[in-house]
Design an enzyme around this catalytic site. Sequence first.
Site, mmCIF file in Angstrom:
data_model
loop_
_atom_site.group_PDB
_atom_site.id
_atom_site.type_symbol
_atom_site.label_atom_id
_atom_site.label_comp_id
_atom_site.label_asym_id
_atom_site.label_seq_id
_atom_site.Cartn_x
_atom_site.Cartn_y
_atom_site.Cartn_z
ATOM 1 C CB SER A 52 -2.183 -1.262 -5.923
ATOM 2 O OG SER A 52 -2.791 -0.345 -5.271
ATOM 3 C CB ILE A 54 1.256 4.161 -11.087
ATOM 4 C CG1 ILE A 54 0.893 5.280 -10.452
ATOM 5 C CG2 ILE A 54 1.979 3.942 -12.350
ATOM 6 C CD1 ILE A 54 2.163 5.994 -9.786
ATOM 7 C CB SER A 178 9.353 8.581 -5.139
ATOM 8 O OG SER A 178 9.014 9.827 -4.593
ATOM 9 C CE1 TYR A 204 7.953 5.475 -2.198
ATOM 10 C CE2 TYR A 204 8.355 7.733 -1.705
ATOM 11 C CZ TYR A 204 7.948 6.930 -2.569
ATOM 12 O OH TYR A 204 7.150 7.006 -3.745
ATOM 13 C CE LYS A 208 10.168 4.279 -4.860
ATOM 14 N NZ LYS A 208 9.817 3.342 -5.988
ATOM 15 C CB THR A 239 -1.905 5.291 -6.170
ATOM 16 O OG1 THR A 239 -0.951 5.753 -4.948
ATOM 17 C CG2 THR A 239 -1.585 5.654 -7.688
HETATM 18 N N1 LIG Z 1 1.527 7.574 -6.063
HETATM 19 C C1 LIG Z 1 2.139 8.525 -6.002
HETATM 20 O O1 LIG Z 1 1.860 9.736 -5.994
HETATM 21 C C2 LIG Z 1 3.758 8.387 -6.637
HETATM 22 C C3 LIG Z 1 4.798 9.389 -6.432
HETATM 23 C C4 LIG Z 1 5.975 9.065 -6.602
HETATM 24 C C5 LIG Z 1 6.467 7.977 -6.832
HETATM 25 N N2 LIG Z 1 5.646 6.793 -6.845
HETATM 26 C C6 LIG Z 1 5.912 5.332 -7.257
HETATM 27 O O2 LIG Z 1 5.003 4.906 -8.190
HETATM 28 C C7 LIG Z 1 5.212 3.359 -7.977
HETATM 29 C C8 LIG Z 1 3.702 2.991 -7.749
HETATM 30 O O3 LIG Z 1 3.138 3.747 -6.764
HETATM 31 P P1 LIG Z 1 1.548 3.599 -6.315
HETATM 32 O O4 LIG Z 1 1.418 4.634 -5.496
HETATM 33 O O5 LIG Z 1 0.862 3.142 -7.512
HETATM 34 O O6 LIG Z 1 1.663 2.384 -5.064
HETATM 35 P P2 LIG Z 1 0.427 1.442 -4.318
HETATM 36 O O7 LIG Z 1 -0.877 1.845 -4.939
HETATM 37 O O8 LIG Z 1 0.813 1.622 -2.981
HETATM 38 O O9 LIG Z 1 0.900 0.105 -4.958
HETATM 39 C C9 LIG Z 1 1.977 -0.436 -4.615
HETATM 40 C C10 LIG Z 1 1.882 -1.819 -5.277
HETATM 41 O O10 LIG Z 1 3.078 -2.696 -4.879
HETATM 42 C C11 LIG Z 1 2.975 -4.060 -4.333
HETATM 43 N N3 LIG Z 1 3.546 -4.348 -3.155
HETATM 44 C C12 LIG Z 1 3.938 -3.744 -1.733
HETATM 45 N N4 LIG Z 1 4.749 -4.600 -1.361
HETATM 46 C C13 LIG Z 1 4.923 -5.663 -2.079
HETATM 47 C C14 LIG Z 1 5.629 -6.975 -1.513
HETATM 48 N N5 LIG Z 1 6.186 -7.009 -0.363
HETATM 49 N N6 LIG Z 1 5.561 -7.871 -2.296
HETATM 50 C C15 LIG Z 1 4.906 -7.647 -3.646
HETATM 51 N N7 LIG Z 1 4.393 -6.714 -3.993
HETATM 52 C C16 LIG Z 1 4.435 -5.531 -3.125
HETATM 53 C C17 LIG Z 1 1.405 -3.889 -3.802
HETATM 54 O O11 LIG Z 1 0.740 -5.064 -3.722
HETATM 55 P P3 LIG Z 1 -0.543 -5.339 -3.035
HETATM 56 O O12 LIG Z 1 -1.588 -4.970 -3.767
HETATM 57 O O13 LIG Z 1 -0.462 -6.852 -2.618
HETATM 58 O O14 LIG Z 1 -0.579 -4.348 -1.553
HETATM 59 C C18 LIG Z 1 0.987 -2.789 -5.056
HETATM 60 O O15 LIG Z 1 0.720 -3.659 -6.165
HETATM 61 C C19 LIG Z 1 6.063 3.461 -6.640
HETATM 62 O O16 LIG Z 1 7.260 2.927 -6.965
HETATM 63 C C20 LIG Z 1 5.938 4.480 -6.042
HETATM 64 O O17 LIG Z 1 7.160 4.798 -5.075
HETATM 65 C C21 LIG Z 1 4.034 6.980 -6.810
#
Ligand SMILES: NC(=O)c1ccc[n+]([C@@H]2O[C@H](COP(=O)([O-])OP(=O)(O)OC[C@H]3O[C@@H](n4cnc5c(N)ncnc54)[C@H](OP(=O)(O)O)[C@@H]3O)[C@@H](O)[C@H]2O)c1
Length: 320
Positions: A52, A54, A178, A204, A208, A239
Amino acid sequence: MNATSDRWDGLLETSVVGSFTSLGYKIRSRGWDAIPAGALSDRTVLITGATSGIGTIVAREAAALGARLRIVARNVDKVRSLRDELVAATGNEDIGYYIADLSLMSDVARVSDEILEGEPDIHVLVNNAVILPSERTLTTEGLELSHATNLVAPFLLTNRMLERLVESAPARIINVISGGMYTQGLALDDLNYEEGDYSGSIAYARAKRGLMILTKMWADRLAGTGVTVNATHPGWVDTPGVRNSIPTFYRLTRPALRTPEQGSDTILWLATSDRAGQETGKLWHDRAIRSEYRFKIGIETTADRNQLWQALSETVGALT
Ligand SMILES: NC(=O)c1ccc[n+]([C@@H]2O[C@H](COP(=O)([O-])OP(=O)(O)OC[C@H]3O[C@@H](n4cnc5c(N)ncnc54)[C@H](OP(=O)(O)O)[C@@H]3O)[C@@H](O)[C@H]2O)c1
């Protein structure tokens, strides 16, 4: 950076909105070098959370840059179709996966053994998977879900991979954290979030913060081994995670959010650039080192760091 871009960068950094949105990315990325083709050829890249957001883009670009890509995912169907998509998009067939629910330490331990069995080298480990539950949820192992997935899992997975990373050096560990971390310190007396009303965003942010602290501790422990450890926050990115987990934030910020491509840039840059390879124990955003603290919140002591390590070791020890 030249003097003009330095000035813009400094100005953007004074404002979370300027820095974390697509505006910040657009201004800062002017003049950045593209990552050279083949930059990851013959490198094994292990990533969590690639099904999913990033992580999908990091996986796609790493495959396009020639990596031997290995994905840790919990959903077999999703990761199979992701693999098919990535092979079709990049022509790189050296893409494999391991299945694990990262919220369960018994599963993290099992998959770690499988990875060590299957991978003679690991050059880049990206701890990217995340969960942001709206309600306090306990795993079947009794851990609060956010603490388990966002902190204990990367602690265990990384520690299990360390020897292989050192054997494969030069190697890099990249922890995706984050900006939410800026609002919280560790809750060392309540890591499992038993006290007070539960907030998924606070859980969360605490996790982090913990991962940032582990980044520095691993960097110290691995000094001189050729393995660097850095953290990065991607800014605010559009995302599925943001859309589904924090819908009000998503609605309010949507026009200013970064694309997943923009959000993944610094992760890929940290995995490939010579400049990044010279640094360890740092927090990066938009290809530059940033402070770990924006407010007078969350500044930990050495005793805090050691207490965190001890607590996580005990948790993992009891479950694996
Ligand atoms: N998006 C933002 O604005 C933002 C901001 C700051 C930091 N970040 C950081 O960027 C990173 C990516 O974020 P995102 O927004 O792309 O996240 P996302 O779309 O929610 O994707 C999360 C991913 O983690 C996997 N996951 C969750 N629980 C799991 C588990 N128990 N076992 C295995 N896999 C698991 C999900 O798998 P499934 O596909 O199976 O659900 C998915 O592939 C994270 O570390 C987040 O903290 C994001």
